[in-house]
Design an enzyme around this catalytic site. Structure first.
Site, PDB file in Angstrom:
ATOM      1  N   SER A  15      25.271 -21.653  17.452  1.00  0.00           N
ATOM      2  CA  SER A  15      25.927 -22.765  17.938  1.00  0.00           C
ATOM      3  C   SER A  15      26.822 -23.569  16.711  1.00  0.00           C
ATOM      4  CB  SER A  15      24.772 -23.741  18.172  1.00  0.00           C
ATOM      5  OG  SER A  15      23.786 -23.614  18.947  1.00  0.00           O
ATOM      6  N   GLY A  16      26.394 -23.680  15.417  1.00  0.00           N
ATOM      7  CA  GLY A  16      27.329 -24.346  14.244  1.00  0.00           C
ATOM      8  C   GLY A  16      28.083 -22.787  14.287  1.00  0.00           C
ATOM      9  N   THR A  42      19.577 -18.915  17.232  1.00  0.00           N
ATOM     10  CA  THR A  42      17.838 -18.906  17.413  1.00  0.00           C
ATOM     11  C   THR A  42      18.136 -19.723  18.553  1.00  0.00           C
ATOM     12  OG1 THR A  42      17.210 -18.950  14.780  1.00  0.00           O
ATOM     13  CG2 THR A  42      15.972 -20.417  16.822  1.00  0.00           C
ATOM     14  N   CYS A  43      19.123 -21.054  19.024  1.00  0.00           N
ATOM     15  CA  CYS A  43      18.660 -21.820  19.865  1.00  0.00           C
ATOM     16  C   CYS A  43      18.642 -20.911  21.888  1.00  0.00           C
ATOM     17  CB  CYS A  43      19.713 -23.009  20.090  1.00  0.00           C
ATOM     18  SG  CYS A  43      19.730 -23.894  21.628  1.00  0.00           S
ATOM     19  N   CYS A  48      15.609 -22.667  22.153  1.00  0.00           N
ATOM     20  CA  CYS A  48      15.237 -23.738  22.159  1.00  0.00           C
ATOM     21  C   CYS A  48      15.881 -23.317  24.408  1.00  0.00           C
ATOM     22  CB  CYS A  48      16.653 -24.577  22.522  1.00  0.00           C
ATOM     23  SG  CYS A  48      17.311 -24.978  20.698  1.00  0.00           S
ATOM     24  N   LYS A  51      12.780 -21.477  25.816  1.00  0.00           N
ATOM     25  CA  LYS A  51      11.171 -22.276  25.212  1.00  0.00           C
ATOM     26  C   LYS A  51      11.590 -22.700  26.085  1.00  0.00           C
ATOM     27  CE  LYS A  51      11.647 -26.017  23.933  1.00  0.00           C
ATOM     28  NZ  LYS A  51      11.840 -25.780  22.115  1.00  0.00           N
ATOM     29  N   TYR A 180       6.339 -28.735  16.617  1.00  0.00           N
ATOM     30  CA  TYR A 180       6.471 -28.776  17.862  1.00  0.00           C
ATOM     31  C   TYR A 180       6.677 -27.556  18.637  1.00  0.00           C
ATOM     32  CZ  TYR A 180      11.813 -27.254  16.397  1.00  0.00           C
ATOM     33  OH  TYR A 180      12.333 -26.610  16.091  1.00  0.00           O
ATOM     34  N   ILE A 181       7.332 -26.754  17.673  1.00  0.00           N
ATOM     35  CA  ILE A 181       6.680 -24.815  17.820  1.00  0.00           C
ATOM     36  C   ILE A 181       5.391 -25.266  18.264  1.00  0.00           C
ATOM     37  CG2 ILE A 181       7.456 -22.806  17.600  1.00  0.00           C
ATOM     38  CD1 ILE A 181      10.185 -23.467  15.917  1.00  0.00           C
ATOM     39  N   GLU A 184       4.589 -26.646  21.544  1.00  0.00           N
ATOM     40  CA  GLU A 184       5.125 -26.896  22.966  1.00  0.00           C
ATOM     41  C   GLU A 184       4.377 -25.085  23.733  1.00  0.00           C
ATOM     42  OE1 GLU A 184       9.957 -29.044  22.335  1.00  0.00           O
ATOM     43  OE2 GLU A 184       9.148 -26.706  21.479  1.00  0.00           O
ATOM     44  N   ALA A 344      13.321 -34.460  20.680  1.00  0.00           N
ATOM     45  CA  ALA A 344      12.318 -34.086  22.056  1.00  0.00           C
ATOM     46  C   ALA A 344      11.452 -32.665  21.537  1.00  0.00           C
ATOM     47  CB  ALA A 344      12.300 -33.807  23.454  1.00  0.00           C
ATOM     48  N   HIS A 439      14.438 -50.358  39.821  1.00  0.00           N
ATOM     49  CA  HIS A 439      12.583 -50.087  39.870  1.00  0.00           C
ATOM     50  C   HIS A 439      12.776 -49.356  41.336  1.00  0.00           C
ATOM     51  CE1 HIS A 439       8.458 -51.164  40.756  1.00  0.00           C
ATOM     52  NE2 HIS A 439       8.924 -51.366  42.475  1.00  0.00           N
ATOM     53  N   GLU A 444      12.031 -48.431  33.290  1.00  0.00           N
ATOM     54  CA  GLU A 444      11.774 -49.903  33.357  1.00  0.00           C
ATOM     55  C   GLU A 444      10.997 -50.820  32.425  1.00  0.00           C
ATOM     56  OE1 GLU A 444      10.453 -52.550  37.017  1.00  0.00           O
ATOM     57  OE2 GLU A 444       9.592 -50.338  37.531  1.00  0.00           O
TER      58      GLU A 444
END
Length: 464
Positions: A15-16, A42-43, A48, A51, A180-181, A184, A344, A439, A444
Site C-alpha cells: 500500500s505504501g 500484506t493488506c 486486511c 481477512k 488482533y490477528i 480475529e 478496529a 434514534h 446514539e
C-alpha cells in the site's frame, strides 16, 4: 552532476510503496517499483482484505440462527470452504489489477523481482541480475508473520498467510497469540464451525486496547464457545500417527487439533536487503530507523510502512507515503501525523477505538471522567441473542476534552472512523452532549451519556 536511471526507485509493492510510486510518477518523475510477489502487499494479498471477506463469511452462521426471531425459516445450511477460497482469490486478483493499472497509467516501471541495495544509489534487480541507479530510494517492503523458530515443531504450524489458502477447513484449531490477528482468526474459524482454542501468554487478550472492552470481548467469545487459555503458551508441537497435531502447553495440558496457527507478532522484511551495505541503520528487531520525515541514516534513502515498525496499519503506511512525496518531490517537508489514529478489531462482536484508553489517559491526566454504557443492541432483541454492546468515552475532567472513544459491538469499526473526527479535532464532552441523537440506533448512546459512570483520580477509580 550525477545522472541516474530513475528519480525514484521503490522497493516493495504494498500500500505504501504503490501510493508513493504512483503519485511520484504522475508528477512526471522517472519511477520504478520492484515487487517480488504480488502488488498490493500484506493488506490486499494476505491481510486486511481477505481477512474481512472471511469475517463476513463466518458471520452467516449467526445470521441464520438470528433469522428465526424475525420470522424467517432458513432451512438446512451448509458451508463450502473451497468456494470461499476461490471467490476470495478472484477478488484479490481484481484488486491487484487495479494497483497495477494505476501504476502503469501514471507511467511507473513495474519490475517483477526482488530488489536489494548495493549502495546508497544502486539497486540490484535479482531476477534480471542487473543493477540500476536512482537519485532517491524508498524502502516499503512491509513485514511478515513471526514463525517462532525456537518452538519445537514450529515447522508444523501455519500463520495467517497460510490460513487463507488451506486445502481444507480443519475440524479443530489452536491459535497461539492474543493480538488482533489471533483474536480475529479465532472468531473466523469458530464462525465457520471449527472447534477453536486461543492460547495467550498474557493475562488478557488484546493488550494496548481499553481493558473494559478487552474483558467484555473475552466474555462474549467464551459465551459463543471459543476456548481462551490466558497465561499459557506452547512448549512443543508434534505430529501424531493419525496426522493430527498435539500442542503441548506450559500448563501441562496437551491440545489435539488439526492445525496450529501462530499469531505472535510480525517482523520487518529486512533480511538480505543489503541495508548494511548501503549504510542504512536498523533497530533490534530489524526495523529500519527513520527520522520524523521517514528518512533513514542515508540521506537519499527513505522507508515507510511496517518495515519501520512504527504503527503497523495500512492507512498509516499510505499516509506516510503521501508525506514522503510532499517532502521529497513537492518541496513541502511533512512529518506523518500518527496522533488519534482510529483502528478496529474485526472480532465478533467487533471493536472500534480511537484515542487514549482509560489506563493510558490516567498516566497523563490528573482526573478523568469515564462514561460507559453496556446494553443489548436492538438487533438482538427479537433474535434472542444474549450479546452485550459496550460504549465508553474517556474525558479529561479539567478541559472536558474527549480523549478516547471505545466501542464493542456491531459496526464498531464504522463508528470509530467517524468518532476519530471529533476526537482529532479536540472537541469536548459538551460538544457531544449538545449533538442530537439519531434514534433508534446504537450510536446514539455516544451522545446521550450525560453523567459519568466513574472518575479516575491519580490513576485510581473513584465514585462519580
Amino acid at each position: 552532476m550525477a545522472s541516474y536511471d530513475y528519480d525514484l526507485f521503490v522497493i516493495g509493492g504494498g500500500s505504501g510503496g504503490v501510493r508513493a510510486g504512483r503519485l511520484s510518477a504522475a508528477m512526471g518523475r522517472r519511477v520504478a517499483i520492484a515487487e517480488e510477489f504480488r502488488l498490493g502487499g500484506t493488506c490486499v494479498i494476505r491481510g486486511c482484505v481477505p481477512k474481512k471477506l472471511f469475517v463476513y463469511a463466518s458471520q452467516f452462521s449467526e445470521h441464520f440462527e438470528d433469522a428465526a426471531g424475525y420470522g424467517w425459516s432458513v432451512g438446512e445450511t451448509s458451508f463450502d470452504w473451497p468456494t470461499l477460497v476461490a471467490n476470495k482469490d478472484r477478488e484479490i486478483a481484481r484488486l491487484e489489477a487495479i494497483y497495477r493499472g494505476g501504476l502503469e497509467r501514471a507511467g511507473a516501471t513495474i519490475l517483477q523481482s526482488r530488489a536489494v541495495l548495493e549502495d546508497a544509489h544502486t539497486v540490484r534487480i535479482v531476477a534480471e541480475d542487473r543493477t540500476v541507479t536512482a537519485e532517491t530510494i524508498l524502502v516499503a517492503v512491509g513485514g511478515h508473520s513471526h514463525r517462532h523458530p525456537a518452538l519445537p515443531g514450529a515447522e508444523l504450524c501455519i500463520t495467517s498467510s497460510e490460513a487463507f489458502n488451506l486445502e481444507e477447513l480443519p475440524k479443530a484449531i489452536a491459535i497461539e497469540g492474543g493480538g488482533y490477528i489471533a483474536v480475529e482468526f479465532a472468531n473466523i474459524f469458530h464462525g465457520l464451525g471449527v472447534e477453536t482454542t486461543l492460547v495467550y501468554r498474557g493475562q488478557e487478550i488484546l493488550g494496548r486496547f481499553d481493558m473494559d472492552l478487552r474483558q467484555a470481548l473475552h466474555r462474549e467469545m467464551e459465551r459463543k464457545g471459543i476456548r481462551i487459555l490466558c497465561q499459557a503458551l506452547a512448549r512443543e508441537v508434534r505430529r501424531r500417527a493419525d496426522g493430527r497435531l498435539d500442542m503441548e502447553l506450559s500448563t501441562g495440558e496437551t491440545l489435539t487439533v488439526d492445525q496450529v496457527m501462530l499469531a505472535i507478532g510480525r517482523a520487518p522484511n529486512t533480511d538480505g536487503m543489503g541495508l548494511e551495505k548501503a549504510g542504512v541503520e536498523t533497530g533490534a528487531r530489524g526495523e529500519i530507523l527513520v527520522d520524523e520525515y521517514s528518512r533513514t541514516s542515508v540521506p537519499n534513502i527513505y522507508a515507510v510502512g511496517d518495515v519501520t515498525d512504527r504503527l503497523q496499519l495500512t492507512p498509516v503506511a499510505i499516509h506516510e507515503a503521501m508525506c514522503f512525496v510532499d517532502t521529497v518531490f513537492r518541496g513541502k517537508p511533512t512529518a506523518p501525523d500518527r496522533d488519534c489514529v482510529a483502528t478496529a478489531v474485526f472480532s465478533q462482536p467487533e471493536i472500534g477505538t480511537v484515542g487514549l484508553s482509560e489506563d493510558d489517559a490516567a498516566k497523563r491526566f490528573a482526573e478523568l471522567e469515564i462514561y460507559l454504557a453496556s446494553f443489548r443492541p436492538m438487533r438482538h432483541t427479537l433474535s434472542g441473542r444474549d450479546e452485550k454492546m459496550v460504549m465508553k468515552l474517556v474525558v479529561d475532567a479539567a478541559s472536558r476534552r474527549v480523549l478516547g472513544a471505545h466501542v464493542l459491538g456491531p459496526d464498531a469499526g464504522e463508528m470509530a472512523q467517524l468518532l476519530a473526527i471529533p476526537i482529532k479535532a479536540g472537541l469536548t464532552k459538551d460538544d457531544f452532549d449538545r449533538t442530537m441523537a439519531v434514534h433508534p440506533t446504537a450510536a446514539e448512546e455516544l451522545v446521550t451519556m450525560y453523567a459519568p459512570t466513574w472518575r479516575v483520580r491519580d490513576g485510581e477509580r473513584v465514585a462519580a
